[in-house]
Design an enzyme around this catalytic site. Structure first.
Site, short mmCIF file in Angstrom:
data_model
loop_
_atom_site.label_atom_id
_atom_site.label_comp_id
_atom_site.label_asym_id
_atom_site.label_seq_id
_atom_site.Cartn_x
_atom_site.Cartn_y
_atom_site.Cartn_z
N LYS A 114 46.60 121.12 20.18
CA LYS A 114 45.53 121.16 21.18
C LYS A 114 44.69 119.90 21.28
O LYS A 114 44.14 119.42 20.30
CB LYS A 114 44.60 122.33 20.87
CG LYS A 114 45.23 123.66 21.17
CD LYS A 114 44.20 124.76 21.03
CE LYS A 114 44.80 126.08 21.51
NZ LYS A 114 43.96 127.20 21.09
N GLY B 258 46.25 119.69 7.91
CA GLY B 258 46.95 120.81 7.27
C GLY B 258 48.44 120.84 7.52
O GLY B 258 49.26 120.75 6.60
N GLY C 288 40.03 119.40 7.06
CA GLY C 288 38.86 119.18 7.92
C GLY C 288 38.13 117.88 7.61
O GLY C 288 37.72 117.17 8.53
P1 ADP Z 1 47.18 119.37 11.67
O1 ADP Z 1 46.94 120.70 10.99
O2 ADP Z 1 48.08 118.49 10.86
O3 ADP Z 1 45.91 118.70 12.10
P2 ADP Z 1 47.63 120.69 14.19
O4 ADP Z 1 47.12 121.97 13.61
O5 ADP Z 1 46.78 120.02 15.20
O6 ADP Z 1 48.00 119.65 13.02
O7 ADP Z 1 49.01 120.91 14.91
C1 ADP Z 1 50.13 121.40 14.25
C2 ADP Z 1 50.88 122.36 15.12
O8 ADP Z 1 51.26 121.77 16.35
C3 ADP Z 1 52.16 122.77 14.44
O9 ADP Z 1 52.06 124.13 14.08
C4 ADP Z 1 53.24 122.52 15.48
O10 ADP Z 1 54.16 123.60 15.60
C5 ADP Z 1 52.45 122.38 16.75
N1 ADP Z 1 53.15 121.56 17.75
C6 ADP Z 1 53.63 120.32 17.63
N2 ADP Z 1 54.27 119.93 18.75
C7 ADP Z 1 54.20 120.98 19.61
C8 ADP Z 1 54.71 121.22 20.93
N3 ADP Z 1 55.38 120.30 21.60
N4 ADP Z 1 54.47 122.45 21.48
C9 ADP Z 1 53.78 123.37 20.80
N5 ADP Z 1 53.28 123.20 19.56
C10 ADP Z 1 53.49 122.03 18.97
MG MG Z 2 46.32 122.61 11.72
#
Ligand code: ADP
Ligand code: MG
Length: 397
Positions: free
Chosen positions: A198, A355, A378
């Site tokens: 997002k 995460g 975070g």
């Molecule tokens: P982090 O926890 O490392 O900050 P996020 O929580 O923002 O990362 O995002 C991780 C999630 O994004 C993963 O669960 C992954 O499945 C999802 N993701 C990555 N690429 C896509 C995509 N093209 N469509 C939907 N979800 C995605």
């Molecule tokens: Mg995350």
């Protein structure tokens, strides 16, 4: 900014030292599944033990919300902690009060005490000063070795620094040093990978990164939202249509600040995100109406490898695809391999955090090949946003 650490403290012998650590480890049916967080406090604890300090460990565990929740007791992690530290560890079933005080004061130099979950008290998350003072009363020096919790202004991370001389532990110092190398004093060219699901959760990060880095690579749901904002249809792909204005603002700011925004050239698409779905590769401006992007394509993988070969510094947050469901982990895996190779050859300083990002790199067995993988979720993200973390502010002079 000069960080004070335990190395700057002269006389540790016999001193009661309160160390805030992050022992919020994953536990299933009483068994610790991953000891990373315990392993990483070993240098600090060892140093204090060797110096003859009386070591009193403070941590939270889960979210008991100010209540005593028996299955969130830190007692259950005690065997794993003893094992990780290689020292005996005493335990008191409260973090303040008579018993805690008595045991803390009678602790032998060079020995270790773990106190119960600080979040069993309401005062902790409220940053209640009376509670902080009670904690402070257990020792004579405060050490923060919990970078992962220092974005929270709680009694055991911030309030307590009002009552005791406060310094950083060695894990905290290492985290800050590694992070400073990527965004405060980085070697250029500096590249950031920002991906995940997002845009809305990563707006401040995007806004800060365009000011700091030479190239910003977007992937995942972040990229599809930006593509949509540029007028490119993205089919059923994850896309936050209410974030278009924000995305356009970030594109403008990037242009003004000479930050090159790099979007995928091709993506892997499926009719539905589920196991067994066979992905096909399409150019990024030809995502079919009834398909959803789940990963970057081979051209993009190659382009990112080229960028990595020229880069000197990388900060990475967000898996590049839906890595949880193979083969949609392909893009993340291939790019992570290049990051690992470039790092190992000494031409790239690479830091990753978040995460899911850390989970992906660990699962792929590549986390150890990066320069630094932040243990903080975070806190890492807020640091990339450019914020001053309340738990760190008191440790600098
Ligand atoms: P982090 O926890 O490392 O900050 P996020 O929580 O923002 O990362 O995002 C991780 C999630 O994004 C993963 O669960 C992954 O499945 C999802 N993701 C990555 N690429 C896509 C995509 N093209 N469509 C939907 N979800 C995605
Ligand atoms: Mg995350």
């Amino acid at each position: 900014m000069k960080l004070k650490t335990i190395h700057d403290v002269k006389n540790l012998k016999g001193l009661g030292v309160l160390v805030r650590v992050d022992l919020n480890v994953p536990v299933h049916q009483g068994k610790v599944l991953d000891t990373t967080r315990m392993d990483r406090i070993v240098p600090t604890v060892d140093f204090l033990v060797q110096a003859g300090a009386r070591v009193i460990l403070l941590s939270h565990f889960g979210r008991p919300k100010g209540q005593v929740v028996p299955n969130l007791s830190l007692r259950q992690i005690l065997p794993a902690l003893k094992n990780a530290l290689g020292h005996p560890v005493q335990f008191v079933p409260d973090c303040v009060g008579e018993e805690a005080l008595k045991v803390a004061q009678s602790l032998e130099p060079g020995s270790i005490l773990l106190l119960e979950n600080v979040r069993f008290h309401e005062g902790e998350e409220k940053n209640d000063l009376q509670f902080a003072e009670q904690l402070a009363g257990l020792g004579a020096l405060y050490v923060n070795d919990g970078f992962a919790v220092s974005h929270r202004a709680h009694s055991s991370t911030q309030g307590i620094t009002n009552f005791l001389p406060s310094v950083a532990g060695l894990l905290m110092a290492a985290e800050i040093e590694a992070l400073s190398k990527t965004l405060t004093h980085p070697a250029p060219p500096v590249v950031a990978f920002l991906s995940g699901s997002k845009v809305s959760t990563k707006l401040s990060i995007l806004n800060n990164l365009v000011l700091k880095v030479d190239s910003l690579v977007l992937a995942g749901g972040i990229a599809t939202t930006f593509l949509y904002a540029k007028g490119i249809p993205v089919g059923k792909s994850l896309c936050e249509k209410n974030q278009i204005k924000e995305a356009q603002g970030i594109l403008k700011s990037a242009e003004k600040n000479n930050c090159r925004i790099i979007l995928p050239q091709d993506v892997m698409v499926v009719p539905e995100i589920k196991e067994g779905a066979l992905p096909t590769c399409v150019p990024v401006d030809q995502i079919p109406e009834d398909q959803t992007a789940v990963d970057i394509g081979p051209k993009t993988i190659k382009a990112l490898s080229e960028i990595l070969k020229k880069a000197k510094t990388l900060v990475w947050n967000g898996p590049l695809g839906v890595f949880e469901i193979p083969p949609f982990d392909q893009g993340t895996r291939e790019v992570a391999k290049t990051v690992a190779t470039q790092t190992q050859s000494g031409s790239l300083f690479s830091v990753a955090g978040g995460g899911e990002t850390v989970a992906a790199l660990t699962q792929m067995g590549l986390a150890k090949d990066l320069s630094y993988v932040s243990t903080a979720g975070g806190a890492f993200l807020e640091w990339v946003e450019g914020k001053t973390l309340p738990g760190i502010a008191a440790l600098v002079s």
